[in-house]
Scaffold this active site. Structure first.
Site, PDB file in Angstrom:
ATOM      1  N   GLY A  59     -22.302  10.460 -13.895  1.00  0.00           N
ATOM      2  CA  GLY A  59     -22.213  10.064 -12.500  1.00  0.00           C
ATOM      3  C   GLY A  59     -23.604  10.043 -11.919  1.00  0.00           C
ATOM      4  O   GLY A  59     -24.513   9.477 -12.528  1.00  0.00           O
ATOM      5  N   GLU A  60     -23.795  10.698 -10.815  1.00  0.00           N
ATOM      6  CA  GLU A  60     -25.108  10.742 -10.178  1.00  0.00           C
ATOM      7  C   GLU A  60     -25.479  12.209  -9.988  1.00  0.00           C
ATOM      8  O   GLU A  60     -24.883  12.908  -9.175  1.00  0.00           O
ATOM      9  CB  GLU A  60     -25.035   9.997  -8.839  1.00  0.00           C
ATOM     10  CG  GLU A  60     -26.349   9.488  -8.336  1.00  0.00           C
ATOM     11  CD  GLU A  60     -27.129   8.661  -9.349  1.00  0.00           C
ATOM     12  OE1 GLU A  60     -26.567   7.720  -9.934  1.00  0.00           O
ATOM     13  OE2 GLU A  60     -28.308   8.985  -9.569  1.00  0.00           O
ATOM     14  N   SER A  61     -26.464  12.659 -10.773  1.00  0.00           N
ATOM     15  CA  SER A  61     -26.780  14.094 -10.784  1.00  0.00           C
ATOM     16  C   SER A  61     -27.211  14.609  -9.415  1.00  0.00           C
ATOM     17  O   SER A  61     -26.899  15.752  -9.049  1.00  0.00           O
ATOM     18  CB  SER A  61     -27.855  14.387 -11.822  1.00  0.00           C
ATOM     19  OG  SER A  61     -29.003  13.603 -11.582  1.00  0.00           O
TER      20      SER A  61
ATOM     21  N   CYS B  99     -24.492  12.736 -19.793  1.00  0.00           N
ATOM     22  CA  CYS B  99     -25.341  11.945 -18.905  1.00  0.00           C
ATOM     23  C   CYS B  99     -25.791  12.738 -17.676  1.00  0.00           C
ATOM     24  O   CYS B  99     -26.615  13.632 -17.802  1.00  0.00           O
ATOM     25  CB  CYS B  99     -24.619  10.649 -18.560  1.00  0.00           C
ATOM     26  SG  CYS B  99     -25.767   9.327 -18.148  1.00  0.00           S
TER      27      CYS B  99
ATOM     28  N   ARG C  51     -34.869  11.228 -16.177  1.00  0.00           N
ATOM     29  CA  ARG C  51     -33.758  10.469 -15.584  1.00  0.00           C
ATOM     30  C   ARG C  51     -34.009   8.976 -15.701  1.00  0.00           C
ATOM     31  O   ARG C  51     -35.159   8.535 -15.661  1.00  0.00           O
ATOM     32  CB  ARG C  51     -33.595  10.804 -14.104  1.00  0.00           C
ATOM     33  CG  ARG C  51     -33.113  12.196 -13.838  1.00  0.00           C
ATOM     34  CD  ARG C  51     -32.907  12.401 -12.328  1.00  0.00           C
ATOM     35  NE  ARG C  51     -31.855  11.550 -11.809  1.00  0.00           N
ATOM     36  CZ  ARG C  51     -31.769  11.184 -10.531  1.00  0.00           C
ATOM     37  NH1 ARG C  51     -32.664  11.573  -9.654  1.00  0.00           N
ATOM     38  NH2 ARG C  51     -30.779  10.399 -10.144  1.00  0.00           N
TER      39      ARG C  51
ATOM     40  N   ILE D  63     -25.520   4.463 -19.956  1.00  0.00           N
ATOM     41  CA  ILE D  63     -25.458   3.855 -18.614  1.00  0.00           C
ATOM     42  C   ILE D  63     -26.503   4.537 -17.732  1.00  0.00           C
ATOM     43  O   ILE D  63     -26.354   5.716 -17.388  1.00  0.00           O
ATOM     44  CB  ILE D  63     -24.056   4.024 -17.988  1.00  0.00           C
ATOM     45  CG1 ILE D  63     -22.978   3.421 -18.898  1.00  0.00           C
ATOM     46  CG2 ILE D  63     -24.009   3.373 -16.600  1.00  0.00           C
ATOM     47  CD1 ILE D  63     -21.561   3.701 -18.460  1.00  0.00           C
ATOM     48  N   ARG D  64     -27.566   3.823 -17.395  1.00  0.00           N
ATOM     49  CA  ARG D  64     -28.677   4.412 -16.623  1.00  0.00           C
ATOM     50  C   ARG D  64     -28.946   5.834 -17.105  1.00  0.00           C
ATOM     51  O   ARG D  64     -29.019   6.796 -16.337  1.00  0.00           O
ATOM     52  CB  ARG D  64     -28.366   4.383 -15.119  1.00  0.00           C
ATOM     53  CG  ARG D  64     -28.321   2.958 -14.560  1.00  0.00           C
ATOM     54  CD  ARG D  64     -28.010   2.899 -13.083  1.00  0.00           C
ATOM     55  NE  ARG D  64     -26.681   3.451 -12.785  1.00  0.00           N
ATOM     56  CZ  ARG D  64     -26.450   4.642 -12.245  1.00  0.00           C
ATOM     57  NH1 ARG D  64     -27.441   5.399 -11.885  1.00  0.00           N
ATOM     58  NH2 ARG D  64     -25.236   5.049 -12.038  1.00  0.00           N
TER      59      ARG D  64
ATOM     60  N   HIS E 176     -22.090   8.411 -23.216  1.00  0.00           N
ATOM     61  CA  HIS E 176     -20.751   8.672 -22.672  1.00  0.00           C
ATOM     62  C   HIS E 176     -19.660   8.588 -23.737  1.00  0.00           C
ATOM     63  O   HIS E 176     -18.993   7.550 -23.838  1.00  0.00           O
ATOM     64  CB  HIS E 176     -20.426   7.632 -21.594  1.00  0.00           C
ATOM     65  CG  HIS E 176     -21.197   7.802 -20.328  1.00  0.00           C
ATOM     66  ND1 HIS E 176     -20.711   8.506 -19.244  1.00  0.00           N
ATOM     67  CD2 HIS E 176     -22.422   7.368 -19.970  1.00  0.00           C
ATOM     68  CE1 HIS E 176     -21.599   8.494 -18.270  1.00  0.00           C
ATOM     69  NE2 HIS E 176     -22.652   7.800 -18.673  1.00  0.00           N
TER      70      HIS E 176
ATOM     71  N   GLU F 189     -16.811   9.726 -23.647  1.00  0.00           N
ATOM     72  CA  GLU F 189     -15.493   9.583 -22.994  1.00  0.00           C
ATOM     73  C   GLU F 189     -15.163   8.125 -22.692  1.00  0.00           C
ATOM     74  O   GLU F 189     -14.028   7.801 -22.360  1.00  0.00           O
ATOM     75  CB  GLU F 189     -15.436  10.441 -21.711  1.00  0.00           C
ATOM     76  CG  GLU F 189     -16.123   9.876 -20.480  1.00  0.00           C
ATOM     77  CD  GLU F 189     -17.643   9.985 -20.493  1.00  0.00           C
ATOM     78  OE1 GLU F 189     -18.213  10.402 -21.518  1.00  0.00           O
ATOM     79  OE2 GLU F 189     -18.268   9.616 -19.472  1.00  0.00           O
TER      80      GLU F 189
HETATM   81  N1  GLN Z   1     -28.732   7.936 -13.639  1.00  0.00           N
HETATM   82  C1  GLN Z   1     -27.826   9.025 -13.386  1.00  0.00           C
HETATM   83  C2  GLN Z   1     -28.568  10.262 -12.866  1.00  0.00           C
HETATM   84  O1  GLN Z   1     -29.743  10.274 -12.859  1.00  0.00           O
HETATM   85  C3  GLN Z   1     -27.053   9.377 -14.635  1.00  0.00           C
HETATM   86  C4  GLN Z   1     -26.227   8.189 -15.068  1.00  0.00           C
HETATM   87  C5  GLN Z   1     -24.904   8.532 -15.664  1.00  0.00           C
HETATM   88  O2  GLN Z   1     -24.409   9.663 -15.596  1.00  0.00           O
HETATM   89  N2  GLN Z   1     -24.268   7.528 -16.214  1.00  0.00           N
HETATM   90  O3  GLN Z   1     -27.960  11.195 -12.454  1.00  0.00           O
END
Ligand code: GLN
Length: 191
Positions: free
Chosen positions: A47-49, A79, A106, A133-134, A169, A171
């Protein structure tokens, strides 16, 4: 086996689905009250840390989860979850749980290569479908951290005591082997 999935933000539903398919009872951690129960392992999803770290503190869940992991609760982090666990983030001033002695970067693959698929070797599992993913990667790992996978000379999966973490990921694939590796850690802990 009862597994808790942190569910304040991000890709928690996919972990839940996979763990239930593997026969686990899954509980979602959305608020402090959800932490009154016991469980055998915890998942920190992607997700987004920054958002997750902020919510964990605002919802007053941070200390409880941190001390459980410190006390040996097995954790699977993917991630953003890996970023939450890392003791150092090279391109961010924030630190979150800081319990995994690695330095992560990151969004390490830049904009062009933000998301990609790679079939790479995971130690003990063989070739595994990795969805990035990113994603972050691990720039430096403490010598006691077991490196499980590397892509282009960058570390993307590790194990350290009760902590299992990946930049990708698992999952989001049909392949359950990485989750099974985690459940094996949970089982060993229970015995
Ligand atoms: N770019 C996100 C972060 O810095 C991590 C991306 C992800 O969990 N798919 O938190």
């Amino acid at each position: 086996m009862k597994i808790a999935v942190l569910a304040v933000q991000g890709a928690f539903a996919e972990h839940r689905k996979m763990l239930e398919a593997l026969g686990c009872t899954v509980t979602e951690l959305r608020q402090k009250q959800d932490l009154t129960q016991d469980f055998d392992g915890i998942v920190l999803p992607g997700g987004e840390s920054t958002v997750q770290g902020k919510l964990l503190r605002e919802l007053d869940m941070y200390e409880d989860i941190k001390s459980r992991i410190e006390n040996g609760l097995p954790v699977l982090a993917t991630c953003a979850g890996l970023i939450l666990l890392a003791s150092d983030i090279v391109n961010d001033d924030r630190r979150h749980f800081g319990l995994l002695p690695v330095s992560v970067k990151r969004n390490a693959y830049g904009r062009q290569l933000g998301s990609f698929h790679y079939d790479g070797e995971i130690k003990g599992l063989g070739i595994f479908p990795m969805e990035f993913i990113r994603a972050p990667y691990i720039e430096v790992a403490n010598q006691n951290v077991e490196v499980l996978a590397e892509v282009d000379n960058h570390i993307v999966a590790v194990r350290y005591g009760n902590q299992l973490a990946a930049a990708f990921h698992p999952e989001l694939t049909e392949d359950t082997r990485f989750h099974q590796m985690f459940l094996e850690m949970c089982r060993r802990k229970i015995k």
